[in-house]
Design an enzyme around this catalytic site. Structure first.
Site, PDB file in Angstrom:
ATOM      1  CD  GLN A   2      -2.586   1.082   2.695  1.00  9.60           C
ATOM      2  OE1 GLN A   2      -3.201   0.068   2.982  1.00  9.60           O
ATOM      3  NE2 GLN A   2      -2.582   2.140   3.478  1.00  9.60           N
ATOM      4  CG  ASP A   3       2.954   3.179  -2.647  1.00 12.94           C
ATOM      5  OD1 ASP A   3       3.458   2.360  -1.866  1.00 12.94           O
ATOM      6  OD2 ASP A   3       3.433   3.427  -3.763  1.00 12.94           O
ATOM      7  CG  HIS A  58      -0.018   7.252  14.416  1.00 12.51           C
ATOM      8  ND1 HIS A  58      -0.203   8.057  13.320  1.00 12.51           N
ATOM      9  CD2 HIS A  58      -0.686   7.851  15.427  1.00 12.51           C
ATOM     10  CE1 HIS A  58      -0.955   9.099  13.653  1.00 12.51           C
ATOM     11  NE2 HIS A  58      -1.252   8.996  14.937  1.00 12.51           N
ATOM     12  CE1 TYR A 105       3.310   8.038   7.088  1.00 11.46           C
ATOM     13  CE2 TYR A 105       1.986   9.097   5.396  1.00 11.46           C
ATOM     14  CZ  TYR A 105       2.527   9.082   6.666  1.00 11.46           C
ATOM     15  OH  TYR A 105       2.269  10.122   7.511  1.00 11.46           O
TER      16      TYR A 105
END
Length: 183
Positions: A48-49, A63, A132
């Site tokens: 996942q980006d 987090h 991310y």
């Protein structure tokens, strides 16, 4: 692109590209599977980006994910951020150590954060885009948040916090999160 181990956090790496600059601007490779593989990471593990945009003073974090955790590659693609990693892996030689980085669009450096480490950042520029690449699909039921202003962590955030999510503002202390993880 070169990969450098982060001494404060076992298993963390900083990937620094080699930009090619001329009168037009610059070009650089921000991800190289062979370089990632050379430090023992599986480049195909990332599924996942994501991208966040923050304004100056915004703080996101700290987090992490429960269960199997979540490893991620983090890069400031536009602007500048103060980035923080805290090792919360009880079996790690760097357990409870912290590492701080300034990530920016000037360097396009990417930070690899191993699963089990908490992560947060503060936008230092008027606008900061943070990219991310994550190794597991997101499951909100596994979200864990730690107080960014926990005195035990004493993170030297460079700016006053202008904004943080309600979740980040109400996050429990590190001690409370560690108690919950043991119980």
């Amino acid at each position: 692109m070169k990969a450098t181990e982060v001494p404060e956090i076992a298993g963390a790496y900083l990937f620094e590209p080699t930009p090619y600059a001329d009168e037009r601007g610059f070009f650089c490779r921000t991800f190289d599977a062979d370089v990632v593989r050379s430090v023992g990471l599986d480049p195909d593990a990332f599924v996942q980006d994501s991208l966040s945009r923050s304004v100056r003073g915004v703080l996101r974090g700290l987090h992490l994910r429960s269960g199997a955790g979540e490893a991620k590659l983090v890069r400031c693609s536009y602007g500048q951020v103060f980035d923080v990693v805290v090792d919360l892996r009880a079996d790690s030689p760097t357990y409870l150590k912290r590492a701080f980085f300034e990530l920016s669009d000037e360097t396009q450096a990417t930070l690899y954060i191993p699963a089990g480490c908490a992560h947060g950042f503060q936008a230092l520029s008027e606008t900061a885009d943070t990219s991310y690449r994550i190794d597991r699909p997101h499951d909100p039921a596994e979200d864990v948040t730690i107080a960014f202003d926990d005195p035990e962590l004493a993170i030297p955030w460079p700016l006053p916090v202008t904004s943080a999510s309600a979740r980040d503002q109400k996050a429990p202390s590190l001690a409370e999160v560690l108690r919950q993880r043991k119980g």
